[in-house]
Design a protein around this motif. Structure first.
Motif, PDB file in Angstrom:
ATOM      1  N   THR A  15       0.814  -1.221   0.000  1.00 22.17           N
ATOM      2  CA  THR A  15       0.000   0.000   0.000  1.00 22.17           C
ATOM      3  C   THR A  15       0.844   1.266   0.000  1.00 22.17           C
ATOM      4  N   HIS A  16       2.070   1.203   0.545  1.00 25.44           N
ATOM      5  CA  HIS A  16       2.917   2.383   0.656  1.00 25.44           C
ATOM      6  C   HIS A  16       4.383   2.002   0.464  1.00 25.44           C
ATOM      7  N   PHE A  45       4.530  -2.472  10.084  1.00 25.27           N
ATOM      8  CA  PHE A  45       3.795  -2.021   8.901  1.00 25.27           C
ATOM      9  C   PHE A  45       4.046  -2.998   7.752  1.00 25.27           C
ATOM     10  N   LYS A 114       1.184   7.880  -1.639  1.00 29.68           N
ATOM     11  CA  LYS A 114       1.500   6.642  -0.933  1.00 29.68           C
ATOM     12  C   LYS A 114       3.010   6.418  -0.822  1.00 29.68           C
ATOM     13  N   GLY A 241       1.906   5.514  11.049  1.00 30.80           N
ATOM     14  CA  GLY A 241       0.588   4.891  11.240  1.00 30.80           C
ATOM     15  C   GLY A 241      -0.539   5.834  10.838  1.00 30.80           C
ATOM     16  N   GLY A 242      -0.375   7.122  11.109  1.00 32.81           N
ATOM     17  CA  GLY A 242      -1.391   8.081  10.710  1.00 32.81           C
ATOM     18  C   GLY A 242      -1.544   8.169   9.207  1.00 32.81           C
ATOM     19  N   ILE A 244      -0.725   5.622   7.033  1.00 30.84           N
ATOM     20  CA  ILE A 244      -1.246   4.333   6.569  1.00 30.84           C
ATOM     21  C   ILE A 244      -2.756   4.244   6.778  1.00 30.84           C
ATOM     22  N   ARG A 245      -3.216   4.801   7.873  1.00 32.99           N
ATOM     23  CA  ARG A 245      -4.655   4.704   8.191  1.00 32.99           C
ATOM     24  C   ARG A 245      -5.521   5.521   7.252  1.00 32.99           C
ATOM     25  N   THR A 246      -4.903   6.375   6.428  1.00 30.31           N
ATOM     26  CA  THR A 246      -5.697   7.161   5.479  1.00 30.31           C
ATOM     27  C   THR A 246      -6.063   6.374   4.240  1.00 30.31           C
TER      28      THR A 246
END
Length: 247
Positions: A15-16, A45, A114, A241-242, A244-246
């Motif tokens: 994802t990133h 992650f 990303k 984490g902030g 990734i959570r988007t």
């Protein structure tokens, strides 16, 4: 010109991507080993692809020996001095990093938000120039124990244009970099890159980016010139984490 990338592939759906640059005299594999020894962010992650590039080996004017460095620099107490030594390496390294960013954007179906860029020490100095030169809105920027090259010029006008003019990218591409969130950490007792130099970098970035979070720490290893355990690792993980959570 640049050695092979050191990569930790994702263990879940990608994802990133995080691209992190090492400091002078180090390399990508060493940064990865030291970073994950402090906290295994790769396990935290699993969807992140970690990319650790390595700088070229060149002659250091100060140390009078060949070493890995993103650019030659004469003084860490006065990073603006002897700018003619710095520019050739900065131009080459920024161009290289912009290419890596583009490669990762394509891996992520064209979504630059990303991709997270950053580095430590000279790696931060190089990556912050790549961030402003590229002008893209990335997912985030992580800078540790570093500085802003040619800070004096950046303080006189537009930091973005100061960077672009120095590396021959005036008017290059769209500029949405101000929407990239940044996190900066620095040791209060850093014996190599003084905390005041780090504060100067934070002030310059704050003139460009809409969201810059910075923290200082005391008692890190390497005479304060490393990531403070566990606090700084936890803060970096919280920032990532902030993002990734988007998703």
């Amino acid at each position: 010109m640049f050695p092979l990338l050191h990569i930790y592939p994702p263990t879940a759906e990608h994802t990133h991507t995080v691209i992190l640059l090492h400091g002078r005299g180090s390399d990508g594999p060493e940064l990865a080993e030291d970073l994950f020894a402090g906290r295994n962010l790769s396990s935290d992650f699993p969807s992140i692809r970690w990319v650790f590039p390595t700088a070229t080996t060149q002659r250091s004017t100060v140390f009078q020996e060949d070493m890995t460095e993103w650019f030659d620099i004469y003084s860490l107490s006065d990073p603006d001095s002897r700018g003619e030594l710095q520019l050739p390496g900065l131009r080459n390294s920024v161009e290289y990093i912009l290419g890596l960013i583009e490669d990762e954007v394509q891996r992520l179906q064209g979504d630059a938000e990303k991709v997270i860029l950053g580095g430590i020490s000279q790696g931060m100095a190089t990556s912050v120039w790549a961030l402003l030169a590229g002008g893209r809105k990335l997912g985030g920027f992580v800078g540790m124990s570093g500085w802003f090259p040619f800070a004096g010029e950046a303080e006189k006008g537009s930091p973005v244009e100061a960077v672009r003019s120095r590396i021959g990218l005036e008017g290059w591409g769209e500029n949405e970099v101000q929407h990239t969130p940044a996190w900066l950490g620095h040791g209060e007792d850093d014996a190599y890159v003084d905390i005041e130099v780090g504060k100067r970098a934070r002030e310059i970035l704050g003139r460009v980016l809409l969201k810059v979070e910075s923290k200082t720490y005391k008692g890190a290893e390497e005479e304060g010139h490393w990531i403070k355990e566990p606090e700084e690792f936890e803060d970096i993980a919280g920032f990532l984490g902030g993002i990734i959570r988007t998703v």
